[in-house]
Every structure is written in structure tokens, then in C-alpha cells.
Design an enzyme around this catalytic site. Sequence first.
Site, PDB file in Angstrom:
ATOM      1  N   HIS A  44    -113.320   3.086  -2.490  1.00  0.00           N
ATOM      2  CA  HIS A  44    -114.053   2.397  -1.424  1.00  0.00           C
ATOM      3  C   HIS A  44    -113.322   2.456  -0.100  1.00  0.00           C
ATOM      4  O   HIS A  44    -113.897   2.723   0.948  1.00  0.00           O
ATOM      5  CB  HIS A  44    -114.211   0.915  -1.769  1.00  0.00           C
ATOM      6  CG  HIS A  44    -115.017   0.714  -2.986  1.00  0.00           C
ATOM      7  ND1 HIS A  44    -114.873  -0.375  -3.796  1.00  0.00           N
ATOM      8  CD2 HIS A  44    -115.975   1.461  -3.533  1.00  0.00           C
ATOM      9  CE1 HIS A  44    -115.707  -0.279  -4.786  1.00  0.00           C
ATOM     10  NE2 HIS A  44    -116.392   0.820  -4.651  1.00  0.00           N
TER      11      HIS A  44
ATOM     12  N   ARG B 281    -124.837  22.792  -7.275  1.00  0.00           N
ATOM     13  CA  ARG B 281    -124.194  23.274  -8.504  1.00  0.00           C
ATOM     14  C   ARG B 281    -124.607  22.361  -9.645  1.00  0.00           C
ATOM     15  O   ARG B 281    -124.563  21.131  -9.515  1.00  0.00           O
ATOM     16  CB  ARG B 281    -122.678  23.291  -8.351  1.00  0.00           C
ATOM     17  CG  ARG B 281    -122.012  23.900  -9.583  1.00  0.00           C
ATOM     18  CD  ARG B 281    -120.523  24.006  -9.439  1.00  0.00           C
ATOM     19  NE  ARG B 281    -119.894  22.696  -9.486  1.00  0.00           N
ATOM     20  CZ  ARG B 281    -118.587  22.502  -9.305  1.00  0.00           C
ATOM     21  NH1 ARG B 281    -117.804  23.530  -9.040  1.00  0.00           N
ATOM     22  NH2 ARG B 281    -118.070  21.298  -9.364  1.00  0.00           N
TER      23      ARG B 281
ATOM     24  N   GLU C 155    -114.822  31.671 -11.829  1.00  0.00           N
ATOM     25  CA  GLU C 155    -113.622  30.835 -11.988  1.00  0.00           C
ATOM     26  C   GLU C 155    -112.915  31.075 -13.314  1.00  0.00           C
ATOM     27  O   GLU C 155    -111.945  30.415 -13.636  1.00  0.00           O
ATOM     28  CB  GLU C 155    -113.944  29.349 -11.763  1.00  0.00           C
ATOM     29  CG  GLU C 155    -115.163  28.824 -12.440  1.00  0.00           C
ATOM     30  CD  GLU C 155    -115.554  27.405 -11.993  1.00  0.00           C
ATOM     31  OE1 GLU C 155    -114.806  26.751 -11.259  1.00  0.00           O
ATOM     32  OE2 GLU C 155    -116.634  26.955 -12.431  1.00  0.00           O
TER      33      GLU C 155
ATOM     34  N   ASP D 139    -110.210  26.453 -10.216  1.00  0.00           N
ATOM     35  CA  ASP D 139    -110.151  26.795 -11.634  1.00  0.00           C
ATOM     36  C   ASP D 139    -109.668  28.225 -11.859  1.00  0.00           C
ATOM     37  O   ASP D 139    -108.952  28.496 -12.813  1.00  0.00           O
ATOM     38  CB  ASP D 139    -111.526  26.597 -12.288  1.00  0.00           C
ATOM     39  CG  ASP D 139    -111.740  25.142 -12.663  1.00  0.00           C
ATOM     40  OD1 ASP D 139    -110.802  24.534 -13.207  1.00  0.00           O
ATOM     41  OD2 ASP D 139    -112.829  24.609 -12.395  1.00  0.00           O
TER      42      ASP D 139
ATOM     43  N   CYS E 190    -115.530  28.726  -2.622  1.00  0.00           N
ATOM     44  CA  CYS E 190    -115.718  27.286  -2.438  1.00  0.00           C
ATOM     45  C   CYS E 190    -114.566  26.455  -2.992  1.00  0.00           C
ATOM     46  O   CYS E 190    -114.619  25.239  -2.991  1.00  0.00           O
ATOM     47  CB  CYS E 190    -117.045  26.844  -3.051  1.00  0.00           C
ATOM     48  SG  CYS E 190    -117.091  27.047  -4.833  1.00  0.00           S
TER      49      CYS E 190
HETATM   50  C1  PEP Z   1    -113.232  25.370  -8.219  1.00  0.00           C
HETATM   51  O1  PEP Z   1    -112.927  25.388  -9.423  1.00  0.00           O
HETATM   52  O2  PEP Z   1    -112.614  26.003  -7.349  1.00  0.00           O
HETATM   53  C2  PEP Z   1    -114.363  24.554  -7.745  1.00  0.00           C
HETATM   54  C3  PEP Z   1    -114.819  24.641  -6.518  1.00  0.00           C
HETATM   55  O3  PEP Z   1    -114.922  23.680  -8.627  1.00  0.00           O
HETATM   56  P1  PEP Z   1    -114.270  22.257  -9.037  1.00  0.00           P
HETATM   57  O4  PEP Z   1    -113.112  22.019  -8.122  1.00  0.00           O
HETATM   58  O5  PEP Z   1    -115.365  21.270  -8.906  1.00  0.00           O
HETATM   59  O6  PEP Z   1    -113.864  22.530 -10.459  1.00  0.00           O
HETATM   60 MG    MG Z   2    -114.266  24.598 -10.937  1.00  0.00          MG
END
Ligand code: PEP
Ligand code: MG
Length: 587
Positions: free
Chosen positions: A198, A341, A440, A464, A511
Site C-alpha cells: 500500500h 499475458r 523464456e 526467466d 519485456c
Molecule cells: C520474464 O520472465 O522476463 C517476464 C517478463 O515475466 P515474469 O517476470 O512475469 O516472469
Molecule cells: Mg517470466
Amino acid sequence: MDSRENDLLLKGIGVSPGIIIGKAFLVDRREIELSTIHLNTDAEIKHELGRVKQALSESKQQLLNVKKEVEHKKIKEASYIIDAQILILEDKLLIENITTTIKEKKVDAASAVKDTVRKLSKSFDDIGDEYLKERKSDIDYIGERILRNILGRKRQDLSKIKEKSIIVAHDLSPADTANLDVDVVMGFVTNSGGKTSHTAIMARALEIPSVVGLEKVTKEINSRDTIIVDGTIGVVIIRPTAETLRNYSEKKLRYEQLEKELFKYKDLPSETPDGYHITLLANIELVEELSSVLEYGAEGIGLYRTEFLYLNRKDLPSEEEHFNIYKKVIEKTSPHPVTLRTLDLGGDKFLSHIDLAEEMNPVMGLRAIRFCLKEVNIFKTQLRAILRSSAFGEIKVLFPMISGMQEILQIKKILKELKADLKREKIPFNPQIKIGIMIEIPSAVIIADLLAKEVDFFSIGTNDLIQYTLAIDRVNEHVSYLYNPLHPSIIRIIKTVVEAAHSNGIEVVMCGEMAGEPLYLPVLLGLGIDKLSMNPLCILKIKKILRSISYHESQELLKAIDFFKTSAEIEKFVKKEMNKRFPGEFE
Ligand code: PEP
Ligand code: MG
């Protein structure tokens, strides 16, 4: 003159960027001490039950008043959190537990509340999930509020602070922070909390620097101590020496100048001086973050982590709930696109109401798409809502943790069925909705050329991907020294993915956190990534760098990197090159 040689530096989690130097205001939240009163007669029991009822209704009224206040100030985030707290206040289990404790244990109202809340709160202790942990603090706040109403003791009112100060507290509730005067309160520093706590959400909404998760900061700071808060890197310096104070004052000035300058880039194109464009997108986890997506000039949402919709509740979201949220997100972001996603559950993200078997190796277990293809009804509910929302703007759908072709074929079969159902039911959707997969897992990289023929885009999840490629648990601090995005293997992997995608005419987004780190930008530019999706707060800085490095230069840089064999050499080289162009910014 300060005669001490060392400052006390505490490291926490920076959740709202910026540097502030000021006097601490320590919030006194000592636990309320009670002595239990044993009840002897039915009349006494009845009297205590009445006190609980009265305190519950007063608590609700107080929260409704705070809600009115924050709505007036248009702080939507707080209003949302207060709604959740009102729900807890009205929770049957909580009320039943308190009344049963009074009746069966024959104890006074205050002791029964304290006992019940302690037990409920304790049941959240072993939960790793940050979001669910927040519910623990909601329960604690509610417990304290009911208790104070029973005992007629007022909570310290932070809106009465008149002197410019930095609030230091164990934790802060929206009810504490909603009424604060931001001309007086410079920032927050708390023992508990994480990125989505919060305090963090409120600090970002109020745009004041904040560091949370400092564990014992309330023990180290006294009211009126001078402290330095660096919300960008998550550092608090207590009682700084004269030298630190001088250095940090300069750093603060530089930071503020840079920040001001960065906003110049908001409406400029995200392209290199030689005209190479990279689309800059935002990663979001909560609908509340939409305002910063637009504020920092993102050209759309490249990653909406929808698993956060499943957290903080006792049941699963219905198709209608998914749909309403996605519709809101696309309507706010349009004409820019939104990439949703699908549920990426597991690993470090767990839901209390979904009973997953305990696994030795959860990161390699039944998570993300594996879970969705097993619990196909949960998957279909979300996918149908995503399809329906595609009628309202450019929605793309992204699937996490793809390891091979079989998963894509299964997903496409499900999508086909859902599209046929919607068509039959005459419900509008975009039949050409673009589908993408997260890259990933190393196996997906190795067969990227095959996968590229089945989807419209790739999105590289470096968080990942690095974890699985280098075999480093991304949340284990003992191996974090090995977590290096500039590892030669990672550079080669990205190259393979981009080549496979481009030779099949599809685009590559990145990402993971690597996308928002300015140091890596020239490398990613040279590798040919088409779009970068990141925390909205990183966008302007990335755009600034992008606008001053040519594509040609990045190609040269990449060629030079090829000669190095270790991450350390590569990092040193890239840093040196970046420091030449941006003196002092990459030291
Ligand atoms: C990642 O694995 O880089 C990713 C963007 O997904 P998350 O961090 O949600 O696993
Ligand atoms: Mg990921």
C-alpha cells in the site's frame, strides 16, 4: 560540525523514485497493551458483544469517511484499498471468530479482537506472495482500528503534521496516507512492504520518494533525525556525516535536473539519430498503473501481467470480471495496443485458493501455460474474455513459459474453438487477434525458427530466460552475482531469437527487466530488438539514450563485444563506451 566518521546506511526496496533530505517524523505505533478481563455473567457477555458491534460500525463509518476524502482528492488507488479493508471489516469469519471467542472463552471484547486478529494474521505468515502478504497488513490495520474504537483510543493523526518531514513507520495504511498534506510530507520510509504494498502504491500515486522493506528502520531512527532517502536505488542514510550530506545534496540536484530534462523526451519519437525506431512500451501489473503508462509516453502496453487479477481474493475471477478490466485497459490505452499475458501462475506467484501440489522445484513445475493447459476451464474463461475485449481496440495475447511446439498447437486449437463459440453466439471479437509467445525457456530459443512460423510475435522474458539458461534462481540472493544479462550466452541467445523471428517476418519484443536498463540499450539496439517493454518509469531515460546513439554505432559495439569471453569484460567495455557518451551517468 558532525564529528562522526560513518553514516548508517540501510538498504530496502525503492518503490517511488527521487532523492529527499529532511527531518524524520517517527510514527508511534506501539502495540496496544491489554490485560484480559474474564467475564462471569451472561449480562457481561452481552455487554461485550454490544461493544464489538458498536466498534465495528464506528470503524466502518470512519473508513467510509476516509474513502470520501480520498475520492475527493481523486486518489483512486487508496479508495480501492479502503474498499478491500471494508470487506475485511464485514467478513463473516472475522466477526464470528470474535463473538465466539467472547462467548466461549468468556473474555472482554478487546482481548477477543486482539486474539482473533493475531490468529488470522499469523495464518498469512508463511505465504511468499507479496500481494497476499498485503492482506495480512490489511487485517492488522482493521484489527487495530476495531481495538482503538473499543478502547476509545485515537490513532496518531498524520494529517496534523505541520513541519516538513519524512514519515518513518512500521507500515502505513491508506487511511494514514490519504489525508497527508504533500506540501509537508516529503516521503515515506517503512519497515515492511514490497513493490506492490500500500505504501508503495500510495507513494507512487502521490509522486513522493519512498523506500520500504527496511525491516528495522523504526528502531534506528529517532524523530527529528536528519535522513537521506534515495527512492531510486532503495537506500536510506541515517544521521549522515557532513561529507555525505554534501555529496548527496549535489546528487539530488543532478537527479532533479536530469528528471526535468527527461520530460522533454516524452513526445519525441523513440528513434536513433540515424532514424532507427524502437517502440517503447510499458509493463503493468495493476489497472492503477495505467496513468503512469500515459504520463511517461509509452506507445502501448507490452506486458500486462494478468496473474495479479487472480491474487487478493478467495475465488477465481469470472469471465465478466476479466472482460470488464481488459475493456477498461484497452479503452484507456487506445489507439495504442495492449498485450495481455495469460495467467503466469507458479514459480514465485501463488494463489491461496488454487491447490497446487507441493513441488520440489516449483520454478520448473506445473506453472504458467502448463497449469493453464491442465486446468483448461480456468484458461478458457480468461481467453474468452480476452477475445471479447479485442473488439474494443488492438489487443494482443501472449502466452508464458512456452517450451515447445506442442503447447502452441494446443493453444491454437482452444482459441479456434472459442472463436467459433463467440461467432455462433454473435459476440464481437477480432478474428485476426495477434498471438505471441514468451521466449523464456532455452528449448524455445533452440527451435525459435519453428515456433516463429506459428505465431505473430515473440516476447523475450529475460528474467526467466537468464534464470533457466544460467541455472540461477532469480530470487536466491546467494547466486545473484551470477545473474548477468551481458553473459555471452545471453547475447548469443537474443541474436538467435531475433534472427529466427526476422527471417520469418515476425517481430521481437523484450519485456524482461533487461529492457528497461539503460546500460543494455546499445546492445539490444545492435541486436535488432523491435520493441522494448518496461516499467513506465524507465521509458524516458531509455528514450533519451536511444535518441543519442546511432544504429550504426550499436552495430560497431556489438562487433567489438564479440571479442570478449566473459560478462565482466563485456560489461566493463559497454560501461566505458557509455561513459564516453554520457559522462558520469554510467559510473
Ligand atoms: C520474464 O520472465 O522476463 C517476464 C517478463 O515475466 P515474469 O517476470 O512475469 O516472469
Ligand atoms: Mg517470466
